[in-house]
Design a protein around this motif. Structure first.
Motif, PDB file in Angstrom:
ATOM      1  N   ARG A 103      -9.745   0.151 -10.827  1.00  0.00           N
ATOM      2  CA  ARG A 103     -10.068   1.423 -11.793  1.00  0.00           C
ATOM      3  C   ARG A 103      -9.384   1.305 -13.083  1.00  0.00           C
ATOM      4  NH1 ARG A 103     -11.367   6.133  -7.423  1.00  0.00           N
ATOM      5  NH2 ARG A 103     -13.400   4.918  -6.374  1.00  0.00           N
ATOM      6  N   GLY A 111       0.862   7.303  -6.364  1.00  0.00           N
ATOM      7  CA  GLY A 111      -0.168   7.773  -6.652  1.00  0.00           C
ATOM      8  C   GLY A 111      -1.582   6.829  -7.329  1.00  0.00           C
ATOM      9  N   VAL A 112      -1.334   5.709  -6.846  1.00  0.00           N
ATOM     10  CA  VAL A 112      -2.418   4.899  -7.488  1.00  0.00           C
ATOM     11  C   VAL A 112      -3.495   4.448  -6.440  1.00  0.00           C
ATOM     12  CG1 VAL A 112      -2.728   2.395  -8.070  1.00  0.00           C
ATOM     13  CG2 VAL A 112      -0.734   3.688  -8.809  1.00  0.00           C
ATOM     14  N   PRO A 113      -4.796   4.708  -6.476  1.00  0.00           N
ATOM     15  CA  PRO A 113      -5.594   4.518  -5.453  1.00  0.00           C
ATOM     16  C   PRO A 113      -5.956   3.037  -5.347  1.00  0.00           C
ATOM     17  CG  PRO A 113      -6.443   6.123  -6.979  1.00  0.00           C
ATOM     18  CD  PRO A 113      -4.978   5.477  -7.524  1.00  0.00           C
ATOM     19  N   HIS A 114      -5.796   2.479  -4.227  1.00  0.00           N
ATOM     20  CA  HIS A 114      -6.182   1.010  -3.930  1.00  0.00           C
ATOM     21  C   HIS A 114      -7.200   0.879  -2.758  1.00  0.00           C
ATOM     22  CE1 HIS A 114      -3.668   1.487  -0.392  1.00  0.00           C
ATOM     23  NE2 HIS A 114      -2.835   2.477  -1.212  1.00  0.00           N
ATOM     24  N   ARG A 115      -7.542  -0.365  -2.596  1.00  0.00           N
ATOM     25  CA  ARG A 115      -8.355  -0.497  -1.347  1.00  0.00           C
ATOM     26  C   ARG A 115      -8.354  -2.046  -0.837  1.00  0.00           C
ATOM     27  NH1 ARG A 115     -14.294  -0.104  -3.445  1.00  0.00           N
ATOM     28  NH2 ARG A 115     -13.521   2.102  -3.749  1.00  0.00           N
ATOM     29  N   THR A 124      -6.170   3.473 -13.129  1.00  0.00           N
ATOM     30  CA  THR A 124      -5.077   3.063 -12.185  1.00  0.00           C
ATOM     31  C   THR A 124      -4.361   1.884 -12.566  1.00  0.00           C
ATOM     32  OG1 THR A 124      -6.658   2.108 -10.605  1.00  0.00           O
ATOM     33  CG2 THR A 124      -6.102   4.146 -10.108  1.00  0.00           C
ATOM     34  N   VAL A 154      -6.516  -3.101  -6.935  1.00  0.00           N
ATOM     35  CA  VAL A 154      -6.415  -2.100  -7.799  1.00  0.00           C
ATOM     36  C   VAL A 154      -7.305  -2.374  -8.955  1.00  0.00           C
ATOM     37  CG1 VAL A 154      -4.982  -0.472  -9.339  1.00  0.00           C
ATOM     38  CG2 VAL A 154      -4.200  -1.318  -7.066  1.00  0.00           C
ATOM     39  N   GLU A 185       0.781  -1.181  -0.075  1.00  0.00           N
ATOM     40  CA  GLU A 185       0.141   0.087  -0.173  1.00  0.00           C
ATOM     41  C   GLU A 185       0.894   1.119  -0.119  1.00  0.00           C
ATOM     42  OE1 GLU A 185      -4.127  -1.183   2.314  1.00  0.00           O
ATOM     43  OE2 GLU A 185      -2.339  -1.478   3.411  1.00  0.00           O
ATOM     44  N   ASP A 235       0.497   4.063  -2.866  1.00  0.00           N
ATOM     45  CA  ASP A 235       0.600   5.556  -2.338  1.00  0.00           C
ATOM     46  C   ASP A 235       1.852   6.310  -3.011  1.00  0.00           C
ATOM     47  OD1 ASP A 235      -1.528   4.865  -0.917  1.00  0.00           O
ATOM     48  OD2 ASP A 235      -0.672   4.756   0.941  1.00  0.00           O
TER      49      ASP A 235
END
Length: 72
Positions: free
Chosen positions: A57, A42-46, A60, A55, A35, A39
């Motif tokens: 989207r 700049g890659v959004p993740h959950r 991304t 990841v 994570e 970060d």
């Protein structure tokens, strides 16, 4: 991994398939490092679960493809 989704739109079932990155590890030391790296990029993740980082989207996934190369 390819994510496959079925949605109902205007009474019609539609199927979508798109690539995604799915990182899995049981170590609670490794996943935060993953994570942290995402970060920095700049890659959004959950967290999709306790042991998984996702990841999904389109933009991304394209960003990760630029950095690490497309998935095979």
């Amino acid at each position: 991994m390819t994510n496959r989704v079925t949605r109902e739109v205007a009474g019609e079932r539609r199927h979508y398939a798109y690539p995604r990155y799915f990182f899995s590890n049981r170590s609670q030391d490794i996943l935060p490092l993953c994570e942290w790296g995402l970060d920095l990029l700049g890659v959004p993740h959950r967290r999709s679960s306790r042991w998984n980082v996702s990841v999904a989207r389109r933009a991304t996934v394209a960003r990760l493809d630029e950095v690490v190369g497309p998935k095979s």
